[in-house]
Design a protein around this motif. Structure first.
Motif, PDB file in Angstrom:
ATOM      1  N   ASN A 222       0.758  -1.228   0.004  1.00  0.00           N
ATOM      2  CA  ASN A 222      -0.110   0.003  -0.041  1.00  0.00           C
ATOM      3  C   ASN A 222       0.853   1.120   0.004  1.00  0.00           C
ATOM      4  O   ASN A 222       1.573   1.504   1.000  1.00  0.00           O
ATOM      5  CB  ASN A 222      -0.965  -0.089   1.152  1.00  0.00           C
ATOM      6  N   VAL A 223       0.739   2.155  -1.122  1.00  0.00           N
ATOM      7  CA  VAL A 223       1.532   3.335  -1.046  1.00  0.00           C
ATOM      8  C   VAL A 223       0.697   4.706  -1.073  1.00  0.00           C
ATOM      9  O   VAL A 223      -0.450   4.761  -1.406  1.00  0.00           O
ATOM     10  CB  VAL A 223       2.204   3.328  -2.484  1.00  0.00           C
ATOM     11  N   MET A 224       1.320   5.686  -0.741  1.00  0.00           N
ATOM     12  CA  MET A 224       0.799   6.885  -0.780  1.00  0.00           C
ATOM     13  C   MET A 224       1.984   7.862  -1.690  1.00  0.00           C
ATOM     14  O   MET A 224       3.037   7.768  -1.290  1.00  0.00           O
ATOM     15  CB  MET A 224       0.534   7.668   0.567  1.00  0.00           C
ATOM     16  N   VAL A 225       1.078   8.632  -2.655  1.00  0.00           N
ATOM     17  CA  VAL A 225       2.030   9.426  -3.554  1.00  0.00           C
ATOM     18  C   VAL A 225       1.766  10.759  -3.128  1.00  0.00           C
ATOM     19  O   VAL A 225       0.956  11.351  -2.911  1.00  0.00           O
ATOM     20  CB  VAL A 225       1.452   9.036  -5.028  1.00  0.00           C
ATOM     21  N   ILE A 226       2.868  11.524  -2.941  1.00  0.00           N
ATOM     22  CA  ILE A 226       3.282  13.216  -2.630  1.00  0.00           C
ATOM     23  C   ILE A 226       3.891  13.852  -3.562  1.00  0.00           C
ATOM     24  O   ILE A 226       5.010  13.490  -3.676  1.00  0.00           O
ATOM     25  CB  ILE A 226       3.676  13.128  -1.083  1.00  0.00           C
TER      26      ILE A 226
ATOM     27  N   LYS B  49       3.317  15.959 -11.674  1.00  0.00           N
ATOM     28  CA  LYS B  49       4.235  14.968 -11.123  1.00  0.00           C
ATOM     29  C   LYS B  49       3.640  13.954 -10.435  1.00  0.00           C
ATOM     30  O   LYS B  49       3.783  12.705 -10.596  1.00  0.00           O
ATOM     31  CB  LYS B  49       5.428  15.599 -10.382  1.00  0.00           C
ATOM     32  N   LEU B  50       2.567  14.249  -9.867  1.00  0.00           N
ATOM     33  CA  LEU B  50       1.496  13.656  -9.017  1.00  0.00           C
ATOM     34  C   LEU B  50       1.035  12.483 -10.052  1.00  0.00           C
ATOM     35  O   LEU B  50       0.894  11.241  -9.657  1.00  0.00           O
ATOM     36  CB  LEU B  50       0.529  14.459  -8.238  1.00  0.00           C
ATOM     37  N   ALA B  51       0.494  13.205 -11.059  1.00  0.00           N
ATOM     38  CA  ALA B  51      -0.264  12.414 -12.099  1.00  0.00           C
ATOM     39  C   ALA B  51       0.769  11.446 -12.700  1.00  0.00           C
ATOM     40  O   ALA B  51       0.214  10.087 -13.035  1.00  0.00           O
ATOM     41  CB  ALA B  51      -0.787  13.406 -13.095  1.00  0.00           C
ATOM     42  N   GLU B  52       1.869  11.889 -12.991  1.00  0.00           N
ATOM     43  CA  GLU B  52       2.933  10.995 -13.699  1.00  0.00           C
ATOM     44  C   GLU B  52       3.061   9.733 -12.905  1.00  0.00           C
ATOM     45  O   GLU B  52       3.574   8.623 -13.417  1.00  0.00           O
ATOM     46  CB  GLU B  52       4.016  11.819 -14.109  1.00  0.00           C
TER      47      GLU B  52
ATOM     48  N   LEU C 277      -3.325   4.148  -2.217  1.00  0.00           N
ATOM     49  CA  LEU C 277      -3.950   4.267  -0.906  1.00  0.00           C
ATOM     50  C   LEU C 277      -4.446   5.807  -1.061  1.00  0.00           C
ATOM     51  O   LEU C 277      -5.920   6.093  -0.683  1.00  0.00           O
ATOM     52  CB  LEU C 277      -3.697   4.111   0.376  1.00  0.00           C
ATOM     53  N   GLY C 278      -3.630   6.756  -1.474  1.00  0.00           N
ATOM     54  CA  GLY C 278      -4.172   8.015  -1.518  1.00  0.00           C
ATOM     55  C   GLY C 278      -2.993   8.848  -1.905  1.00  0.00           C
ATOM     56  O   GLY C 278      -1.847   8.414  -2.293  1.00  0.00           O
ATOM     57  N   GLU C 279      -3.408  10.358  -2.042  1.00  0.00           N
ATOM     58  CA  GLU C 279      -2.461  11.100  -2.622  1.00  0.00           C
ATOM     59  C   GLU C 279      -2.381  12.445  -2.011  1.00  0.00           C
ATOM     60  O   GLU C 279      -3.462  12.805  -0.944  1.00  0.00           O
ATOM     61  CB  GLU C 279      -2.446  11.568  -4.064  1.00  0.00           C
ATOM     62  N   SER C 280      -1.458  13.224  -1.870  1.00  0.00           N
ATOM     63  CA  SER C 280      -1.390  14.388  -1.371  1.00  0.00           C
ATOM     64  C   SER C 280      -0.205  15.497  -1.491  1.00  0.00           C
ATOM     65  O   SER C 280       0.684  15.215  -2.419  1.00  0.00           O
ATOM     66  CB  SER C 280      -1.199  14.457   0.311  1.00  0.00           C
TER      67      SER C 280
ATOM     68  N   LYS D 214      -2.960  12.269   6.706  1.00  0.00           N
ATOM     69  CA  LYS D 214      -3.284  11.219   5.877  1.00  0.00           C
ATOM     70  C   LYS D 214      -2.607  10.243   6.168  1.00  0.00           C
ATOM     71  O   LYS D 214      -3.023   9.028   6.163  1.00  0.00           O
ATOM     72  CB  LYS D 214      -3.357  11.607   4.336  1.00  0.00           C
ATOM     73  N   ILE D 215      -1.223  10.383   6.317  1.00  0.00           N
ATOM     74  CA  ILE D 215      -0.342   9.012   6.443  1.00  0.00           C
ATOM     75  C   ILE D 215      -0.912   8.412   7.855  1.00  0.00           C
ATOM     76  O   ILE D 215      -0.915   7.114   8.013  1.00  0.00           O
ATOM     77  CB  ILE D 215       1.071   9.599   6.779  1.00  0.00           C
TER      78      ILE D 215
END
Length: 411
Positions: free
Chosen positions: A4-8, A14-17, A30-33, A42-43
């Motif tokens: 399970n990963v979160m992207v920041i 860059k978030l979309a990429e 799991l989510g983004e920020s 969120k973490i």
């Protein structure tokens, strides 16, 4: 197992990429920020296994967030992605406590393999700390080498691997005789994939990726076979082998490597990566000449202290005796393997290692002694004395049995 990963990232592009590059059924977003306090909240709420962040030059906020995650949530692993790697960015990331810093991925497959590799290695580190175990420290890489073909290197390597597996050790057997390796014949296995496919298809190796290219023998030994055709040998570079061995030694108790009778870049990499080198020699002048030259080269590579000299087919039936070997090549004998052509050839032709098919033979007992010496982990293991007593006892037992059969007219 799902990761399970979160992207920041502050930059929506860059978030979309990053999200578009994560395309693997084992990795779940799991989510983004965009970062800051919302990211920390969120973490805390979703507890990801991993946080993946984009780090641009001079972005102190990401470095500060990295430091807080690593300090307060050690089970959440951090990957920092950079557009262009340079020394300054790397130094700042290391000061923040991050050591998984990489260029922006070239492909989804490469990125997925990198994520899995980081997750696996970091999980081992955390579990090792919690359980007070040191998994990688106890791993032994044992390279079987000889200065000429036909010395019995593969026979020793395969039987030793199986014997160690019998003793409930996790064992990997790697065939680095890349042109003419035949470990699969000795074990009667037909690999779907080999090391050639592995190096072509895996960019950042992790244990799951490596194991998918290995064949499991009935003894429990995991085998990575040599290429199916000699021309594929050139695909396997020393750098790839170095990465492979680094992964294997983190998972297996013993990594046994069979090598060709030559000092290629790949062979030297295996030798330098080894904790022990089982150097096989024999009782003819040509073999001893090559062995002496090879040991001299080992010395120049500063690897001679790892060498344990094994005399194979050790029978005093010629002008050169076992006792002569030590004085001729200038290295003490560590172990002797007796000669038993029928047992060895029958085992090879059947594809069943003799430690399984003939466990009571002198050959099997000599391999068992070598395995015990490796398991002891001590250079003070008196293998010569133990070997002489055990082999003599077996030999005496066989003589008594033959005499008993004659007296009782047994067939």
């Amino acid at each position: 197992m799902k990761i399970n990963v979160m992207v920041i990232s502050k930059l929506e592009k860059k978030l979309a990429e990053i999200k578009s590059m994560i395309d693997d059924e084992e990795i779940v977003i799991l989510g983004e920020s965009s970062g800051g306090t919302p990211a920390l909240n969120k973490i805390e709420n979703v507890s990801p296994d991993m946080v993946i962040m984009f780090l641009s030059a001079g972005d102190t906020d990401v470095l500060s967030l990295t430091e807080r995650i690593i300090f307060h949530r050690p089970r959440t692993h951090v990957i920092l992605l950079v557009e262009h790697m340079d020394l300054e960015i790397l130094q700042k990331a290391i000061r923040a406590g991050a050591h998984n810093v990489t260029d922006f991925p070239a492909s989804s497959k490469e990125f997925a393999e990198y994520i899995k590799s980081v997750y696996h290695n970091e999980s081992i580190r955390i579990n090792s700390l919690n359980e007070k175990e040191n998994i990688a420290w106890m791993s032994r890489v044992v390279t079987v080498f000889g200065a000429k073909g036909g010395l019995g290197k593969t026979t020793i390597a395969t039987n030793l691997a199986v014997k160690l597996a019998e003793k409930r050790k996790k064992v990997a057997l790697v065939d680095l005789d890349l042109q003419f390796g035949d470990i699969h014949i000795f074990l009667d296995i037909e690999p779907a994939d080999t090391i050639a496919e592995f190096v072509q298809q895996v960019f950042t190796p992790n244990i799951d990726a490596v194991r998918s290219y290995m064949t499991v023998h009935s003894s429990g030994v995991h085998v990575l076979c040599a290429p199916k055709s000699p021309e594929y040998a050139e695909l396997v570079s020393a750098e790839k082998v170095q990465s492979l061995l680094s992964v294997l030694r983190n998972y297996y108790d013993y990594v046994i490597i069979d090598t060709p009778p030559s000092f290629t870049d790949v062979t030297i990499t295996a030798i330098e990566s080894s904790s022990t080198i089982l150097f096989v020699t024999g009782l003819d002048i040509s073999i001893l000449k090559n062995s002496k030259l090879s040991l001299s080269l080992m010395d120049s590579l500063q690897q001679k202290d790892k060498v344990r000299l094994i005399v194979n087919r050790a029978v005093d039936i010629s002008s050169i005796t076992v006792a002569d070997v030590q004085s001729i090549i200038g290295c003490p004998i560590w172990a002797k393997i007796p000669s038993d052509y029928m047992v060895a050839v029958t085992a090879l032709n059947r594809g069943v290692p003799f430690v399984i098919s003939s466990p009571g033979s002198m050959l099997s007992q000599s391999i068992s002694i070598v395995a015990d010496a490796l398991l002891s982990g001590s250079d003070n293991f008196d293998i010569e004395t133990i070997s002489n007593k055990k082999i003599k006892a077996i030999g005496d037992g066989e003589k008594h049995f033959k005499l008993f059969k004659r007296k009782n007219k047994m067939v």
